[in-house]
Structures are given as C-alpha cells and as structure tokens.
Design a protein around this motif. Sequence first.
Motif, PDB file in Angstrom:
ATOM      1  N   GLN A  87      40.562  39.134  55.456  1.00  0.00           N
ATOM      2  CA  GLN A  87      39.343  39.276  54.557  1.00  0.00           C
ATOM      3  C   GLN A  87      39.684  39.543  53.356  1.00  0.00           C
ATOM      4  O   GLN A  87      39.354  39.295  52.193  1.00  0.00           O
ATOM      5  CB  GLN A  87      38.138  40.137  55.261  1.00  0.00           C
ATOM      6  N   THR A  88      40.595  40.776  53.216  1.00  0.00           N
ATOM      7  CA  THR A  88      41.062  41.181  51.974  1.00  0.00           C
ATOM      8  C   THR A  88      41.890  40.056  51.205  1.00  0.00           C
ATOM      9  O   THR A  88      41.496  39.997  49.853  1.00  0.00           O
ATOM     10  CB  THR A  88      42.007  42.411  52.120  1.00  0.00           C
ATOM     11  N   ASP A  90      39.421  37.617  49.838  1.00  0.00           N
ATOM     12  CA  ASP A  90      38.298  38.226  48.672  1.00  0.00           C
ATOM     13  C   ASP A  90      39.273  38.394  47.580  1.00  0.00           C
ATOM     14  O   ASP A  90      38.840  38.245  46.208  1.00  0.00           O
ATOM     15  CB  ASP A  90      37.972  39.752  49.272  1.00  0.00           C
ATOM     16  N   ARG A 114      39.495  34.947  46.288  1.00  0.00           N
ATOM     17  CA  ARG A 114      38.160  34.728  45.363  1.00  0.00           C
ATOM     18  C   ARG A 114      37.730  35.253  44.118  1.00  0.00           C
ATOM     19  O   ARG A 114      37.589  34.605  42.999  1.00  0.00           O
ATOM     20  CB  ARG A 114      37.026  34.860  46.427  1.00  0.00           C
ATOM     21  N   ARG A 115      38.271  36.643  44.046  1.00  0.00           N
ATOM     22  CA  ARG A 115      38.019  37.444  43.014  1.00  0.00           C
ATOM     23  C   ARG A 115      38.912  37.414  41.575  1.00  0.00           C
ATOM     24  O   ARG A 115      38.926  37.771  40.671  1.00  0.00           O
ATOM     25  CB  ARG A 115      37.760  38.937  43.294  1.00  0.00           C
ATOM     26  N   VAL A 118      38.427  43.394  43.494  1.00  0.00           N
ATOM     27  CA  VAL A 118      37.971  43.690  45.054  1.00  0.00           C
ATOM     28  C   VAL A 118      37.965  45.249  45.164  1.00  0.00           C
ATOM     29  O   VAL A 118      37.044  45.503  45.957  1.00  0.00           O
ATOM     30  CB  VAL A 118      39.158  43.054  45.921  1.00  0.00           C
ATOM     31  N   ASP A 124      34.492  46.355  44.189  1.00  0.00           N
ATOM     32  CA  ASP A 124      33.542  45.840  44.964  1.00  0.00           C
ATOM     33  C   ASP A 124      33.663  46.712  46.331  1.00  0.00           C
ATOM     34  O   ASP A 124      32.431  47.116  46.754  1.00  0.00           O
ATOM     35  CB  ASP A 124      33.849  44.427  45.447  1.00  0.00           C
ATOM     36  N   GLY A 182      30.993  36.497  44.776  1.00  0.00           N
ATOM     37  CA  GLY A 182      30.347  36.775  45.922  1.00  0.00           C
ATOM     38  C   GLY A 182      28.698  37.139  46.237  1.00  0.00           C
ATOM     39  O   GLY A 182      28.459  38.068  46.698  1.00  0.00           O
TER      40      GLY A 182
END
Length: 298
Positions: free
Chosen positions: A7-8, A11, A14-15, A21, A24, A137
């Motif tokens: 997941q990291t 993320d 994506r970012r 991250v 977030d 997100g």
Amino acid sequence: MELALLQTFSDVARRGSFAAVARDEGVDPSSVSRRVAALEQALGLTLFERTTRRLALTEAGRIYLDRIGPILEELADAVDTARDAVTEPSGLLRVTTSVAFGERWLTPRLASFRAQFPRVQIELILSDAQIDIAAEGIDVALRLGPGVEGTFIVSKLFDVRYRAVAAPSYLGRMGQPAHPADLKLHDAILFALPRFGPAWRFRTKSDSTMIEVHPRPTLAISNALAIRRAALEGLGIALLADWTIADDLEKGKLIDLFPNYEGSATDFDAAVWTAYSSRHYIPARLRGFLDYIRSSAE
C-alpha cells in the motif's frame, strides 16, 4: 509480503513523493522511504528512480504497480463491504471543491450531515486549482464544471443561475437599473479570471433572445467571496451564482436587479457536478454523503 508495504508503494507512486505520503500519514518521510526500500529488497527490484528533483517509477515498478493496483483496490473494497455490513457508515471521506463553494454552500451543511453520520470523518480540501483527484486520493469532488480527467463517475448536482445584484446602499446612491441594457451606466465588479470576459449576457426564461451588455468596470477581483463582499459594501453591481448569495437575497442585504432574467459571464449552462472514482464498490460513507448533498440540493 506485508500488505502495508504494498500500500505504501502504491501511495508513493500515486502521490509522486515520499514527503506527500508522509504528510498524509502524519509521519516522517524517512519512515515511508524505509518501507519502500524494504519492499524493493524483498522483491529484488528497483521500483523507483530517485534523484534530487524527481521520483519516478522504473519499468519494473510500473509493471508491478499495474498488477497489484487492482488487487489493492479489491482488498479495500472487501474491507468496506464487510464494515458496511455490520456497522454504520464510518471512516475518512476526503472531499474537494472550490473555496467559495465550500465556504458558502457545503460547509453550512456539514453539521447536519455529521448528525446523521457521526462516525464519518470528513477532510475538506478547498482549492480553486484543478486538483488531481486520483493522485490526491480524493473520494469525491464537487466541481463547477463537468471536465474531470480520468475514469470517474460524473453527475450533475444542480443547475446554477447567475444574478445581477447590488446592495441597497449602492442603489440608493446610483439608482436601480430597470433593464439589463442600463448596466452600461453602472459600476460593475468583474471576475478577474481568464474565462470570464468583460461582457455580461442576459436572457428571459420565455425568450431565448440574448442581451449582451458591457457594464462599466470599476473593480476586478479573482475570488467570488471577495466579489460578494465588495457588492455588500456597495462598491458596485456584481454577477454572482445563486448559491453564493442566496441568504443575502433572503435577508435583503443584496437585491436581485432582474429577477425575470438569468445572467452569465460565460455560458448559460452552468452547474455543479459531483465526480468520484468508478470503484467496484462504493463505501457506505460515500453513498451517504452523495445522497445527503443531492437531497440538500433539491
């Protein structure tokens, strides 16, 4: 393989940065970097090209993300489905809209929403820039135009009508125009934005004939909230969306100069739209929010 590492990695991709991250999650960027490094070591692959200026996926990283992305989405859907089956709607809902719309229309309705869904936490991101919904997100965006890049479900929330308004103090000083054509003799507060020209257009509901007027520009402002404030202060006539000034009209702080006309500084098909990701499963917190704002708009 630890799910948290995957997941990291997703993320960060994506970012586009470890720092984003980390912000977030409320942690130090080094901890995010260490997680990605641990995943790379476990896989025996370099997933990101790191330089002082940019962070980019390697070819191996792109291929790996393409394969695990749908799996992570399915897992997130599974969690939401299971949670929704046994509990009331809960969790974090990230919402974005413009500064003016957020302040004048959405925020006043959040107390009622929270009363209905007390376990839903809202993070409201107000920005007049076109935020990348996927990269940030965002669960749902409320936009003043339908243009949204990517695969999203977009639907109209409500139509927007623009009204020419002025404060009683201005009208007492300058007189009230009887017809849109009279605006050329009056002070105007214009939008200082590229897509808004100097001309205001008006038409009646019964007649599609358009009247174009060039009011006398005395003030140009790039923010709808500031234009509203200037109009309230009697600095001139403003052309504003009805959601911006609804309570001002009701209280008599501003006067609708031409109630039988609809106005526009761009086109007459203005509306507010919702946009959200086309996930296989829509969490109950998002469904509840969408149903709530739709009912509020009726």
